[in-house]
Enzyme design. Structure first.
Site, short mmCIF file in Angstrom:
data_model
loop_
_atom_site.label_atom_id
_atom_site.label_comp_id
_atom_site.label_asym_id
_atom_site.label_seq_id
_atom_site.Cartn_x
_atom_site.Cartn_y
_atom_site.Cartn_z
N ILE A 32 -8.18 0.25 2.08
CA ILE A 32 -8.45 0.34 3.42
C ILE A 32 -7.71 1.60 4.17
CG2 ILE A 32 -7.73 -0.82 5.02
CD1 ILE A 32 -9.69 -3.09 4.08
N TYR A 181 1.45 -11.91 -4.54
CA TYR A 181 1.22 -11.18 -3.87
C TYR A 181 0.59 -11.58 -2.34
CZ TYR A 181 -2.91 -8.40 -1.84
OH TYR A 181 -3.32 -7.01 -0.67
#
Length: 314
Positions: A32, A181
């Site tokens: 990203i 995460y």
């Protein structure tokens, strides 16, 4: 105040110019972060890639320059897993102001064992959240020097089903990599919104916005050699998934809009239009757990303690 409905439609292929502005993207060498850097470079802005790996950063710079003639891009060494290095990294930016920082860099582990940063924090929580928390402290003078700077924190759709355990933020008692995460990204999103509340309270010109890429897969991402190479077979196998998710080039769209769109405001969340998973970027409602200001404030206090950041100086 302009709204999304009253403003001209946002065109991800025709971004507004940003000549003269300076943007920092952490983890801008891949995923990203790379595509956000590529897209923002096409606006005429000066884009700085923060990366802990100089070789990968150089590869990303070459890929951007090959696609964006005249791109004003460079890289600085930035290791969010070592808090003692962040001040020097900010000094190396060699700029008198910063118009936006994109908190994108992150670690995602799939399997045990639990690992720790240089400072002794669980690696994903320490890098993804605490590293960006401390970095913001160091960047605030540069952000405040810009007319209307933005802090854009990149969350994750994986965080939507998670809840923070404030008594086990470091996952010492129960470490499960995917959950850890997701919680580290949720902590980042809490931080992005709490930061904006605190900035508004002191009348700062800096705004803090949260964005997430939805479902973004490497197998649906176009090649950017040598940063990312997708084979024909991978593309064909992933084609059915494109009905639900997208590539990382499209996953960067909400991030880029949060940086550039004059209609974006601090305290907002931006994500993909279709079920929060794919499509063009739009503002979306703040997730229910992120509306818990008490948890956000407690996380802030713990983060100050763990990083040594002075809350009043941020």
């Amino acid at each position: 105040m302009p709204s999304e409905s009253s403003a001209a439609p946002w065109d991800v292929r025709r971004l507004p110019r940003a000549d003269g502005r300076v943007f920092l993207i952490t983890g801008g060498n891949a995923g990203i972060g790379y595509f956000a850097a590529e897209q923002l470079s096409a606006t005429g802005a000066a884009v700085v890639l923060g990366s802990r790996d100089p070789a990968r950063a150089e590869a990303a710079l070459a890929a951007i320059r090959a696609r964006v003639p005249g791109a004003r891009v460079r890289a600085v060494r930035l290791d969010l897993a070592d808090l003692s290095t962040l001040g020097a990294a900010v000094d190396s930016l060699d700029t008198d102001r910063l118009d936006a920082v994109v908190h994108n860099a992150g670690v995602a582990l799939d399997v045990p064992p639990r690992r720790e940063t240089t400072d002794g924090h669980e690696l994903m929580f320490g890098t993804n959240h605490l590293g960006h928390f401390a970095l913001t402290h160091h960047l605030m003078p540069l952000l405040s020097a810009a007319p209307a700077a933005r802090v854009v924190t990149v969350g994750s759709f994986a965080a939507k089903s998670e809840r923070l355990d404030l008594d086990d933020l470091q996952s010492r008692r129960d470490y499960r990599p995917k959950r850890t995460y997701g919680r580290s990204k949720l902590a980042q999103m809490y931080f992005g919104l709490e930061l904006d509340r605190r900035l508004r309270a002191v009348g700062s010109t800096v705004a803090s916005v949260v964005a997430h890429p939805g479902g973004a897969l490497d197998s649906l991402t176009p090649s950017r050699s040598p940063v990312h190479v997708r084979t024909t077979g991978e593309g064909l196998r992933a084609a059915p998934a494109a009905l639900l998710v997208q590539g990382k080039d499209a996953g960067a769209w909400p991030v880029v809009r949060a940086v550039l769109d004059p209609a974006a405001r601090g305290g907002q969340v931006w994500g993909p239009r279709v079920f929060g998973l794919r499509g063009r970027p739009r503002r979306e409602p703040v997730w229910s757990q992120l509306a818990d200001h008490s948890t956000a404030a407690r996380l802030w206090d713990v983060s100050c303690h763990l990083t040594g950041v002075d809350v009043d100086a941020l």
